[in-house]
Write a protein that holds these residues in place. Structure first.
Motif, PDB file in Angstrom:
ATOM      1  N   GLY A   3      50.729  62.627  47.212  1.00 23.63           N
ATOM      2  CA  GLY A   3      51.881  61.788  47.536  1.00 23.63           C
ATOM      3  C   GLY A   3      51.562  60.318  47.688  1.00 23.63           C
ATOM      4  N   MET A   4      50.344  59.977  48.036  1.00 23.79           N
ATOM      5  CA  MET A   4      49.915  58.585  48.067  1.00 23.79           C
ATOM      6  C   MET A   4      49.493  58.191  46.653  1.00 23.79           C
ATOM      7  SD  MET A   4      50.481  57.889  51.173  1.00 23.79           S
ATOM      8  CE  MET A   4      49.772  56.238  51.274  1.00 23.79           C
ATOM      9  N   PHE A   5      49.832  56.959  46.240  1.00 20.63           N
ATOM     10  CA  PHE A   5      49.497  56.568  44.873  1.00 20.63           C
ATOM     11  C   PHE A   5      49.223  55.082  44.767  1.00 20.63           C
ATOM     12  CE2 PHE A   5      54.084  55.986  45.170  1.00 20.63           C
ATOM     13  CZ  PHE A   5      54.276  54.751  44.571  1.00 20.63           C
ATOM     14  N   GLU A   6      48.462  54.728  43.739  1.00 18.52           N
ATOM     15  CA  GLU A   6      48.234  53.332  43.366  1.00 18.52           C
ATOM     16  C   GLU A   6      48.202  53.262  41.848  1.00 18.52           C
ATOM     17  OE1 GLU A   6      45.325  50.746  45.439  1.00 18.52           O
ATOM     18  OE2 GLU A   6      44.448  50.472  43.438  1.00 18.52           O
ATOM     19  N   LEU A   7      49.111  52.473  41.272  1.00 20.03           N
ATOM     20  CA  LEU A   7      49.200  52.282  39.830  1.00 20.03           C
ATOM     21  C   LEU A   7      48.847  50.836  39.524  1.00 20.03           C
ATOM     22  CD1 LEU A   7      52.701  53.964  39.231  1.00 20.03           C
ATOM     23  CD2 LEU A   7      50.470  55.085  39.359  1.00 20.03           C
ATOM     24  N   SER A   8      47.908  50.618  38.620  1.00 21.82           N
ATOM     25  CA  SER A   8      47.473  49.236  38.383  1.00 21.82           C
ATOM     26  C   SER A   8      47.317  48.932  36.901  1.00 21.82           C
ATOM     27  CB  SER A   8      46.147  48.969  39.102  1.00 21.82           C
ATOM     28  OG  SER A   8      45.110  49.753  38.549  1.00 21.82           O
ATOM     29  N   ARG A   9      47.361  47.637  36.606  1.00 22.23           N
ATOM     30  CA  ARG A   9      47.091  47.121  35.269  1.00 22.23           C
ATOM     31  C   ARG A   9      46.228  45.878  35.402  1.00 22.23           C
ATOM     32  NH1 ARG A   9      52.117  45.090  31.911  1.00 22.23           N
ATOM     33  NH2 ARG A   9      52.069  43.454  33.502  1.00 22.23           N
ATOM     34  N   SER A  10      45.141  45.835  34.666  1.00 23.53           N
ATOM     35  CA  SER A  10      44.252  44.673  34.678  1.00 23.53           C
ATOM     36  C   SER A  10      44.184  44.092  33.271  1.00 23.53           C
ATOM     37  CB  SER A  10      42.843  45.074  35.139  1.00 23.53           C
ATOM     38  OG  SER A  10      42.869  45.641  36.431  1.00 23.53           O
ATOM     39  N   ARG A  11      44.365  42.788  33.181  1.00 27.14           N
ATOM     40  CA  ARG A  11      44.275  42.142  31.873  1.00 27.14           C
ATOM     41  C   ARG A  11      44.045  40.646  32.058  1.00 27.14           C
ATOM     42  NH1 ARG A  11      50.493  42.126  29.464  1.00 27.14           N
ATOM     43  NH2 ARG A  11      51.436  40.866  31.115  1.00 27.14           N
ATOM     44  N   THR A  12      43.748  39.979  30.958  1.00 23.23           N
ATOM     45  CA  THR A  12      43.573  38.529  30.963  1.00 23.23           C
ATOM     46  C   THR A  12      44.802  37.903  30.332  1.00 23.23           C
ATOM     47  OG1 THR A  12      41.178  38.763  30.785  1.00 23.23           O
ATOM     48  CG2 THR A  12      42.126  36.632  30.188  1.00 23.23           C
ATOM     49  N   ASP A  13      45.431  36.947  31.034  1.00 22.71           N
ATOM     50  CA  ASP A  13      46.664  36.367  30.517  1.00 22.71           C
ATOM     51  C   ASP A  13      46.383  35.331  29.429  1.00 22.71           C
ATOM     52  OD1 ASP A  13      45.935  33.977  31.753  1.00 22.71           O
ATOM     53  OD2 ASP A  13      47.376  34.172  33.397  1.00 22.71           O
ATOM     54  N   SER A  14      47.439  34.683  28.963  1.00 23.00           N
ATOM     55  CA  SER A  14      47.315  33.764  27.823  1.00 23.00           C
ATOM     56  C   SER A  14      46.479  32.529  28.123  1.00 23.00           C
ATOM     57  CB  SER A  14      48.711  33.329  27.364  1.00 23.00           C
ATOM     58  OG  SER A  14      49.415  32.695  28.422  1.00 23.00           O
ATOM     59  N   THR A  15      46.261  32.253  29.416  1.00 23.23           N
ATOM     60  CA  THR A  15      45.452  31.089  29.803  1.00 23.23           C
ATOM     61  C   THR A  15      43.998  31.465  30.041  1.00 23.23           C
ATOM     62  OG1 THR A  15      45.841  31.335  32.190  1.00 23.23           O
ATOM     63  CG2 THR A  15      47.489  30.104  30.915  1.00 23.23           C
ATOM     64  N   GLY A  16      43.667  32.765  29.853  1.00 24.23           N
ATOM     65  CA  GLY A  16      42.305  33.210  30.100  1.00 24.23           C
ATOM     66  C   GLY A  16      42.043  33.616  31.526  1.00 24.23           C
ATOM     67  N   THR A  17      43.089  33.736  32.335  1.00 27.40           N
ATOM     68  CA  THR A  17      42.946  34.088  33.747  1.00 27.40           C
ATOM     69  C   THR A  17      43.018  35.608  33.940  1.00 27.40           C
ATOM     70  OG1 THR A  17      44.020  32.017  34.404  1.00 27.40           O
ATOM     71  CG2 THR A  17      43.885  33.764  36.066  1.00 27.40           C
ATOM     72  N   PRO A  18      42.026  36.211  34.586  1.00 29.87           N
ATOM     73  CA  PRO A  18      42.088  37.646  34.885  1.00 29.87           C
ATOM     74  C   PRO A  18      43.186  37.924  35.913  1.00 29.87           C
ATOM     75  CG  PRO A  18      39.840  36.806  35.085  1.00 29.87           C
ATOM     76  CD  PRO A  18      40.745  35.618  35.003  1.00 29.87           C
ATOM     77  N   THR A  19      44.039  38.908  35.615  1.00 31.50           N
ATOM     78  CA  THR A  19      45.134  39.247  36.514  1.00 31.50           C
ATOM     79  C   THR A  19      45.137  40.750  36.786  1.00 31.50           C
ATOM     80  OG1 THR A  19      46.775  39.667  34.769  1.00 31.50           O
ATOM     81  CG2 THR A  19      46.512  37.386  35.519  1.00 31.50           C
ATOM     82  N   GLU A  20      45.751  41.121  37.897  1.00 28.75           N
ATOM     83  CA  GLU A  20      45.895  42.533  38.248  1.00 28.75           C
ATOM     84  C   GLU A  20      47.248  42.739  38.914  1.00 28.75           C
ATOM     85  OE1 GLU A  20      43.328  46.144  40.322  1.00 28.75           O
ATOM     86  OE2 GLU A  20      42.886  44.058  40.831  1.00 28.75           O
ATOM     87  N   SER A  21      48.007  43.712  38.401  1.00 31.13           N
ATOM     88  CA  SER A  21      49.296  44.092  38.985  1.00 31.13           C
ATOM     89  C   SER A  21      49.144  45.488  39.570  1.00 31.13           C
ATOM     90  CB  SER A  21      50.398  44.089  37.925  1.00 31.13           C
ATOM     91  OG  SER A  21      50.525  42.808  37.323  1.00 31.13           O
ATOM     92  N   ILE A  22      49.543  45.652  40.838  1.00 32.44           N
ATOM     93  CA  ILE A  22      49.306  46.911  41.553  1.00 32.44           C
ATOM     94  C   ILE A  22      50.586  47.379  42.229  1.00 32.44           C
ATOM     95  CG2 ILE A  22      47.924  48.061  43.326  1.00 32.44           C
ATOM     96  CD1 ILE A  22      45.910  45.708  43.027  1.00 32.44           C
ATOM     97  N   ILE A  23      50.930  48.645  42.013  1.00 29.97           N
ATOM     98  CA  ILE A  23      52.069  49.275  42.685  1.00 29.97           C
ATOM     99  C   ILE A  23      51.527  50.368  43.595  1.00 29.97           C
ATOM    100  CG2 ILE A  23      54.263  50.476  42.402  1.00 29.97           C
ATOM    101  CD1 ILE A  23      54.291  49.478  39.498  1.00 29.97           C
ATOM    102  N   THR A  24      51.930  50.372  44.868  1.00 27.96           N
ATOM    103  CA  THR A  24      51.532  51.415  45.810  1.00 27.96           C
ATOM    104  C   THR A  24      52.764  51.928  46.547  1.00 27.96           C
ATOM    105  OG1 THR A  24      51.195  50.022  47.767  1.00 27.96           O
ATOM    106  CG2 THR A  24      49.382  50.127  46.180  1.00 27.96           C
ATOM    107  N   ASN A  25      52.558  52.905  47.417  1.00 19.65           N
ATOM    108  CA  ASN A  25      53.652  53.391  48.262  1.00 19.65           C
ATOM    109  C   ASN A  25      54.235  52.266  49.117  1.00 19.65           C
ATOM    110  OD1 ASN A  25      51.478  55.642  47.971  1.00 19.65           O
ATOM    111  ND2 ASN A  25      53.376  56.761  48.402  1.00 19.65           N
ATOM    112  N   MET A  26      53.453  51.236  49.368  1.00 17.02           N
ATOM    113  CA  MET A  26      53.874  50.151  50.248  1.00 17.02           C
ATOM    114  C   MET A  26      54.570  49.014  49.512  1.00 17.02           C
ATOM    115  SD  MET A  26      52.927  51.496  53.001  1.00 17.02           S
ATOM    116  CE  MET A  26      53.309  50.127  54.106  1.00 17.02           C
TER     117      MET A  26
END
Length: 270
Positions: free
Chosen positions: A79-102
């Motif tokens: 029931g607890m979860f963490e969904l994430s995506r890691s990538r480098t944006d168009s400016t070369g900056t590493p980014t991470e998007s994270i979805i959790t129960n919170m």
């Protein structure tokens, strides 16, 4: 394709009764159909689909994969979860998007950033959508999901149960108004085709053909050929399989999930 809808069967029965002279003097008794749309035969079939694709293993699985230009990871533990995506944006900056129960978290170069609501929702929906399709049919047993058997069907000579899925407003997410149809193989209980309609970004509909099925640590994964109706046409969602068989859909994209890794905890959720 041969399609037998449940409504057609009901109408045929009513017609037969009306034309049977022995029925003319029998008092009509109305019986209320109390079968809930999110239960009954549709829910029973979907449960078997989930079981055949991995069942309870999803509940404690860590799944990693690559899709297009990004790395995705989901971690679930009863029931607890963490969904994430890691990538480098168009400016070369590493980014991470994270979805959790919170809630939702966005990071740049490892540091948490505050985004405008519109941008945060855009990223959140994008990340959730990718994980959702990769892990289908997991999640279709959620209480907010309505499952209804609407027809018996055939595609390319194989027999299918046609299950329509809608979502309750409460607990159904921001896209609760979307509608899905799953074609479940009667012999294997696998989803070989699916279609969905959506309202975001101007709306539209898609038809997906599952390809390249494989199992990793007991969980089934597929890729898709993603089709769209031809411009100027306006078919109904449950007609897309007919157009697919006739070659009247356009290939919109091919969806490939690569380098899939799975680890499942040795435990059962209560």
């Amino acid at each position: 394709m041969k399609k037998i809808t449940l409504l057609a069967l009901v109408l045929l029965t009513i017609w037969a009764c009306k034309n049977d002279p022995k029925q003319e003097n029998v008092e009509e008794v109305k019986v209320e159909d109390t079968t809930p749309k999110d239960g009954g035969k549709g829910a029973e079939i979907i449960k078997r689909v989930i079981d055949s694709a991995g069942g309870h293993r999803y509940e404690t699985a860590t799944i990693e994969f690559k899709f297009r230009d990004a790395a995705y990871k989901s971690v679930r533990n009863c029931g607890m979860f963490e969904l994430s995506r890691s990538r480098t944006d168009s400016t070369g900056t590493p980014t991470e998007s994270i979805i959790t129960n919170m809630g939702f978290i966005y990071k740049e170069k490892g540091e948490q950033k505050t985004l405008p609501d519109s941008m945060a929702n855009k990223y959140k929906n994008s990340v959730n959508s990718v994980h959702y399709f990769v892990q289908l049919p997991f999640g279709l047993d959620d209480p907010a999901v309505r499952k209804e058997l609407i027809a018996e069907d055939s595609i390319q000579g194989k027999a299918y149960d046609e299950i329509q899925v809608n979502f309750k407003k409460q607990g159904g997410g921001e896209d609760y108004h979307d509608t899905y149809i799953y074609w479940v193989n009667k012999n294997t209980y696998k989803v070989d085709y699916l279609a969905y309609s959506y309202e975001t970004n101007g709306g539209g509909m898609r038809f997906r053909e599952a390809i390249n099925p494989r199992e990793v640590e007991g969980i089934r994964f597929v890729d898709y050929k993603n089709y769209t109706p031809k411009k100027g046409s306006s078919p109904k969602l449950n007609e897309l399989d007919e157009l697919f068989e006739k070659g009247e859909l356009e290939l919109y994209s091919t969806i490939e999930n690569k380098d899939i890794k799975v680890e499942v905890l040795d435990r059962k959720c209560g």
